[in-house]
Scaffold this motif. Sequence first.
Motif, PDB file in Angstrom:
ATOM      1  N   PHE A  82      -3.640  -3.262  -4.926  1.00 15.96           N
ATOM      2  CA  PHE A  82      -4.884  -3.698  -5.559  1.00 15.96           C
ATOM      3  C   PHE A  82      -5.204  -2.779  -6.734  1.00 15.96           C
ATOM      4  O   PHE A  82      -5.559  -3.224  -7.831  1.00 15.96           O
ATOM      5  CB  PHE A  82      -6.003  -3.669  -4.510  1.00 15.96           C
ATOM      6  N   GLN A  83      -5.053  -1.479  -6.519  1.00 16.95           N
ATOM      7  CA  GLN A  83      -5.294  -0.514  -7.585  1.00 16.95           C
ATOM      8  C   GLN A  83      -4.350  -0.751  -8.763  1.00 16.95           C
ATOM      9  O   GLN A  83      -4.769  -0.692  -9.928  1.00 16.95           O
ATOM     10  CB  GLN A  83      -5.116   0.902  -7.034  1.00 16.95           C
ATOM     11  N   GLY A  87       0.808  -1.204   0.000  1.00 15.08           N
ATOM     12  CA  GLY A  87       0.000   0.000   0.000  1.00 15.08           C
ATOM     13  C   GLY A  87       0.848   1.263   0.000  1.00 15.08           C
ATOM     14  O   GLY A  87       2.056   1.236   0.184  1.00 15.08           O
ATOM     15  N   ASN A 140     -13.790   7.011  -2.337  1.00 15.60           N
ATOM     16  CA  ASN A 140     -14.820   6.572  -1.396  1.00 15.60           C
ATOM     17  C   ASN A 140     -16.100   7.377  -1.596  1.00 15.60           C
ATOM     18  O   ASN A 140     -16.055   8.589  -1.846  1.00 15.60           O
ATOM     19  CB  ASN A 140     -14.336   6.747   0.042  1.00 15.60           C
ATOM     20  N   SER A 146     -17.879   0.256  -1.920  1.00 11.82           N
ATOM     21  CA  SER A 146     -17.564  -0.840  -2.835  1.00 11.82           C
ATOM     22  C   SER A 146     -18.830  -1.607  -3.202  1.00 11.82           C
ATOM     23  O   SER A 146     -19.634  -1.955  -2.333  1.00 11.82           O
ATOM     24  CB  SER A 146     -16.572  -1.818  -2.181  1.00 11.82           C
ATOM     25  N   GLY A 153     -11.012   3.611  -2.198  1.00 10.08           N
ATOM     26  CA  GLY A 153     -11.120   2.176  -1.987  1.00 10.08           C
ATOM     27  C   GLY A 153     -12.411   1.554  -2.469  1.00 10.08           C
ATOM     28  O   GLY A 153     -12.665   0.380  -2.206  1.00 10.08           O
ATOM     29  N   TYR A 180     -14.595  -0.355  -4.722  1.00  8.70           N
ATOM     30  CA  TYR A 180     -14.451  -1.260  -5.862  1.00  8.70           C
ATOM     31  C   TYR A 180     -15.683  -1.173  -6.757  1.00  8.70           C
ATOM     32  O   TYR A 180     -16.819  -1.286  -6.286  1.00  8.70           O
ATOM     33  CB  TYR A 180     -14.264  -2.709  -5.417  1.00  8.70           C
ATOM     34  N   MET A 225      -8.261  -4.611  -0.463  1.00 10.12           N
ATOM     35  CA  MET A 225      -8.167  -3.225  -0.027  1.00 10.12           C
ATOM     36  C   MET A 225      -7.675  -3.091   1.412  1.00 10.12           C
ATOM     37  O   MET A 225      -6.822  -2.249   1.702  1.00 10.12           O
ATOM     38  CB  MET A 225      -9.517  -2.523  -0.232  1.00 10.12           C
ATOM     39  N   LEU A 272     -10.801   0.821  -8.703  1.00 12.87           N
ATOM     40  CA  LEU A 272     -11.012   1.388  -7.377  1.00 12.87           C
ATOM     41  C   LEU A 272     -11.175   2.892  -7.525  1.00 12.87           C
ATOM     42  O   LEU A 272     -10.331   3.559  -8.128  1.00 12.87           O
ATOM     43  CB  LEU A 272      -9.825   1.081  -6.452  1.00 12.87           C
ATOM     44  N   ASN A 291     -16.604   2.217   2.152  1.00 15.16           N
ATOM     45  CA  ASN A 291     -16.161   3.068   1.049  1.00 15.16           C
ATOM     46  C   ASN A 291     -17.054   3.044  -0.193  1.00 15.16           C
ATOM     47  O   ASN A 291     -16.721   3.652  -1.207  1.00 15.16           O
ATOM     48  CB  ASN A 291     -14.731   2.702   0.645  1.00 15.16           C
ATOM     49  N   CYS A 350      -4.262  -2.690  -1.047  1.00 15.97           N
ATOM     50  CA  CYS A 350      -4.662  -1.285  -1.144  1.00 15.97           C
ATOM     51  C   CYS A 350      -4.155  -0.680  -2.453  1.00 15.97           C
ATOM     52  O   CYS A 350      -4.686  -0.966  -3.511  1.00 15.97           O
ATOM     53  CB  CYS A 350      -4.181  -0.519   0.087  1.00 15.97           C
ATOM     54  N   ASN A 395      -7.954   4.001   3.477  1.00 20.28           N
ATOM     55  CA  ASN A 395      -7.955   4.389   2.064  1.00 20.28           C
ATOM     56  C   ASN A 395      -8.837   5.603   1.815  1.00 20.28           C
ATOM     57  O   ASN A 395      -9.753   5.883   2.584  1.00 20.28           O
ATOM     58  CB  ASN A 395      -8.407   3.224   1.178  1.00 20.28           C
TER      59      ASN A 395
END
Length: 223
Positions: A88-89, A48, A104, A174, A144, A146, A192, A101, A172, A85, A141
């Motif tokens: 992941f992005q 991250g 939020n 997602s 974050g 998704y 995340m 991503l 967030n 985090c 995050n």
Amino acid sequence: MRIGVVTFPGSLDDVDARRAVTFAGGEPVALWHADHDLREVDAVVLPGGFSYGDYLRCGAISRFSPVMTEVVAAARQGLPVLGICNGFQILCESHLLPGALIRNDHRRFVCRDQRLRIENNRTPWTSDYAENAEVSIVLKNGEGGYVADERTLDALEGEGRVVARYLDGNPNGSLRDIAGISNERGNVVGLMPHPEHAIEDLCGPGTDGLGFFTSVLRSLVDA
């Protein structure tokens, strides 16, 4: 087993990730964003942070770094890769994972201990968890959430590729409360929340995150 942890300019949690690998019993290997060689590691963690300052979009510049050329090629050959985090992005931007991503939904940075359910324990990164295990892992995050189209979301659900889902409220926005997913083969996982911040009782919410790192070591030994 040698677990590579990539450091990008702006990475914040690379040291924590290497420490988690050590706690789990592995040998952490520091990889740099400009490397053209993965140094014969057995798995890779993308940590991250704010790689390249999160300019353009989170992970959008990192996907073009020399090390990611090597990571993408190795992942397509089956190398276990975990993106945490920002990682992941980067996996989404690199098209190793579907979707994206985004900021939020409440437009605020969130930092808290987050309850999750591990819904897929068949990946190299989650095999030490019981199916549907409920864990508490640090979440932090600002981007974050998704998102993916309905067809992709249905495929992730139908193929059992939702690795982790948020419990006790969506932090967030997602879609479908998704906290982590895998690719079709299962070797690439994006998450995340931050398991590297939950490996010991002294710091963080406990040891629930350690299983991500012990899982990959065990899967490599058993392979």
